[in-house]
Design a protein around this motif. Structure first.
Motif, short mmCIF file in Angstrom:
data_model
loop_
_atom_site.label_atom_id
_atom_site.label_comp_id
_atom_site.label_asym_id
_atom_site.label_seq_id
_atom_site.Cartn_x
_atom_site.Cartn_y
_atom_site.Cartn_z
N PRO A 272 -7.41 -8.97 -9.35
CA PRO A 272 -8.74 -8.34 -9.32
C PRO A 272 -8.76 -7.00 -8.59
O PRO A 272 -9.49 -6.09 -8.98
CB PRO A 272 -9.61 -9.37 -8.56
CG PRO A 272 -8.90 -10.66 -8.71
CD PRO A 272 -7.44 -10.34 -8.81
N SER A 273 -7.93 -6.85 -7.55
CA SER A 273 -7.89 -5.56 -6.86
C SER A 273 -7.35 -4.48 -7.79
O SER A 273 -7.89 -3.38 -7.86
CB SER A 273 -7.00 -5.63 -5.62
OG SER A 273 -7.53 -6.54 -4.69
N THR B 155 -0.29 0.18 1.62
CA THR B 155 -0.35 -1.18 1.06
C THR B 155 -0.69 -2.19 2.15
O THR B 155 -1.61 -2.99 2.02
CB THR B 155 1.02 -1.56 0.43
OG1 THR B 155 1.46 -0.50 -0.40
CG2 THR B 155 0.91 -2.84 -0.36
N LYS B 156 0.08 -2.10 3.22
CA LYS B 156 -0.13 -3.09 4.28
C LYS B 156 -1.52 -2.91 4.92
O LYS B 156 -2.19 -3.87 5.27
CB LYS B 156 0.99 -2.98 5.33
CG LYS B 156 1.07 -4.23 6.17
CD LYS B 156 2.42 -4.43 6.78
CE LYS B 156 2.37 -5.62 7.73
NZ LYS B 156 3.54 -5.77 8.56
N ARG B 157 -1.95 -1.66 5.01
CA ARG B 157 -3.23 -1.39 5.67
C ARG B 157 -4.41 -2.03 4.93
O ARG B 157 -5.24 -2.70 5.52
CB ARG B 157 -3.44 0.12 5.78
CG ARG B 157 -4.64 0.49 6.60
CD ARG B 157 -4.84 1.98 6.61
NE ARG B 157 -3.85 2.67 7.41
CZ ARG B 157 -3.44 3.92 7.18
NH1 ARG B 157 -3.91 4.59 6.16
NH2 ARG B 157 -2.55 4.48 7.95
N PHE B 158 -4.45 -1.86 3.61
CA PHE B 158 -5.61 -2.43 2.91
C PHE B 158 -5.54 -3.96 2.88
O PHE B 158 -6.56 -4.64 2.99
CB PHE B 158 -5.84 -1.79 1.53
CG PHE B 158 -5.21 -2.49 0.34
CD1 PHE B 158 -3.98 -2.09 -0.13
CD2 PHE B 158 -5.87 -3.52 -0.32
CE1 PHE B 158 -3.41 -2.71 -1.23
CE2 PHE B 158 -5.30 -4.16 -1.43
CZ PHE B 158 -4.06 -3.75 -1.87
N HIS C 65 1.09 0.83 -7.48
CA HIS C 65 1.46 1.56 -6.26
C HIS C 65 0.73 2.90 -6.20
O HIS C 65 0.19 3.30 -5.17
CB HIS C 65 2.98 1.79 -6.22
CG HIS C 65 3.41 2.57 -5.01
ND1 HIS C 65 3.36 2.05 -3.74
CD2 HIS C 65 3.84 3.83 -4.87
CE1 HIS C 65 3.76 2.97 -2.88
NE2 HIS C 65 4.06 4.06 -3.53
N ALA C 66 0.70 3.59 -7.34
CA ALA C 66 0.02 4.90 -7.38
C ALA C 66 -1.47 4.75 -7.05
O ALA C 66 -2.05 5.58 -6.35
CB ALA C 66 0.20 5.52 -8.76
N LEU C 67 -2.07 3.68 -7.55
CA LEU C 67 -3.50 3.44 -7.26
C LEU C 67 -3.70 3.14 -5.77
O LEU C 67 -4.69 3.58 -5.17
CB LEU C 67 -4.02 2.28 -8.12
CG LEU C 67 -4.20 2.61 -9.61
CD1 LEU C 67 -4.31 1.34 -10.44
CD2 LEU C 67 -5.43 3.50 -9.85
N ILE C 68 -2.76 2.43 -5.18
CA ILE C 68 -2.87 2.14 -3.74
C ILE C 68 -2.74 3.42 -2.91
O ILE C 68 -3.44 3.61 -1.93
CB ILE C 68 -1.81 1.08 -3.31
CG1 ILE C 68 -2.14 -0.28 -3.91
CG2 ILE C 68 -1.73 0.98 -1.78
CD1 ILE C 68 -1.05 -1.34 -3.73
N VAL C 69 -1.85 4.31 -3.35
CA VAL C 69 -1.71 5.60 -2.65
C VAL C 69 -3.04 6.35 -2.70
O VAL C 69 -3.53 6.88 -1.70
CB VAL C 69 -0.56 6.44 -3.25
CG1 VAL C 69 -0.54 7.85 -2.68
CG2 VAL C 69 0.79 5.76 -2.99
N LEU D 253 -12.70 -1.34 -3.65
CA LEU D 253 -12.43 -2.71 -3.15
C LEU D 253 -13.50 -3.19 -2.17
O LEU D 253 -13.33 -4.23 -1.54
CB LEU D 253 -11.04 -2.75 -2.48
CG LEU D 253 -9.85 -2.36 -3.36
CD1 LEU D 253 -8.54 -2.71 -2.66
CD2 LEU D 253 -9.90 -3.04 -4.72
N GLU D 254 -14.59 -2.47 -2.10
CA GLU D 254 -15.64 -2.82 -1.12
C GLU D 254 -16.15 -4.25 -1.32
O GLU D 254 -16.37 -4.98 -0.36
CB GLU D 254 -16.81 -1.83 -1.27
CG GLU D 254 -17.85 -1.94 -0.19
CD GLU D 254 -18.99 -0.92 -0.40
OE1 GLU D 254 -18.98 -0.17 -1.40
OE2 GLU D 254 -19.90 -0.91 0.45
#
Ligand code: SF4
Length: 216
Positions: A7-8, A148-151, A186-190, A208-209
């Motif tokens: 979903p994310s 990645t780890k942060r979110f 990965h690109a979307l997470i960046v 992702l709110e």
């Protein structure tokens, strides 16, 4: 199976679509980019790569012939340039000594063997090795970076002590083994990290709110 992983991705992709990452032309250029991006922003890597291109140094022979100092000068915009020049020279030397100076036998290794090989090189940790595997080798491995780890942490989806490999497994254990999908995610997470989930989170309007824990 981690219910938040797909979903994310869907939420990020629905809003932002394809990110057309990674902007490199050859496997060697991708390998250089993976080293140069350590501890710096991609915009600085682009300047370093542009310097290498301008000096005709984006090829194995020139990198091999150039002195470490010369290389350090070319890649100066990427920061930690002496250290990174040392890593690049060591990489070139290993490819010469163990792979006959060609990337083909290196990339002919299967994914576990290739990852093990890359991790044995000077200055190559899991994130750099996985970037090389995914972008240069087109292997379905997930690159875990600070964003990645942060979110994941902020949503309570992993804990502070989670290892690199265990975070990667959240993704690889849930999604199909598909390199273009991992590349896109990965690109979307960046982008998420740059636009919303930076040191100070901007949750309002973030894709992702709705997944924030206090809303559940
Ligand atoms: S900015 Fe807020 S909503 Fe967006 S990913 Fe980070 S913690 Fe989640």
């Amino acid at each position: 199976m981690k219910p938040f992983i797909q979903p994310s991705y869907d939420a990020l992709f629905a809003l932002w679509g394809e990110q057309h990452w990674w902007p490199a032309r050859t496997r060697l250029e991708m390998m250089l980019g993976a080293i140069l991006t350590q501890n710096t922003a991609w915009s600085n890597v682009e300047k370093a790569i542009a310097n290498l291109r301008r000096n005709g140094a984006l090829n194995f022979q020139t990198l091999e012939k150039s002195s470490r100092d010369q290389l350090a000068e070319w890649i100066r915009p990427a920061g930690y340039f002496n250290q990174k020049a040392g890593y690049i020279k060591a990489m070139i030397q290993t490819i010469r000594q163990d792979f006959g100076g060609s990337l083909n036998p290196l990339f002919a290794l299967d994914t576990p063997a290739l990852r093990k090989e890359l991790l044995s090189w000077k200055g190559i940790g899991p994130e750099t090795a996985d970037s090389i595997l995914l972008y240069a080798g087109k292997r379905p491995v997930f690159v875990v970076d600070a964003y990645t780890k942060r979110f994941l942490l902020r949503h309570g989806w992993c804990d502070q002590t989670a290892s690199y490999d265990s975070v990667a497994k959240l993704f690889t254990g849930t999604l199909p083994a598909d390199a273009p999908l991992f590349n896109e995610y990965h690109a979307l997470i960046v982008r998420l990290g740059k636009e919303h989930c930076n040191t100070k989170p901007k949750c309002e309007g973030c894709p992702l709110e709705r997944f924030l824990p206090h809303l559940h």
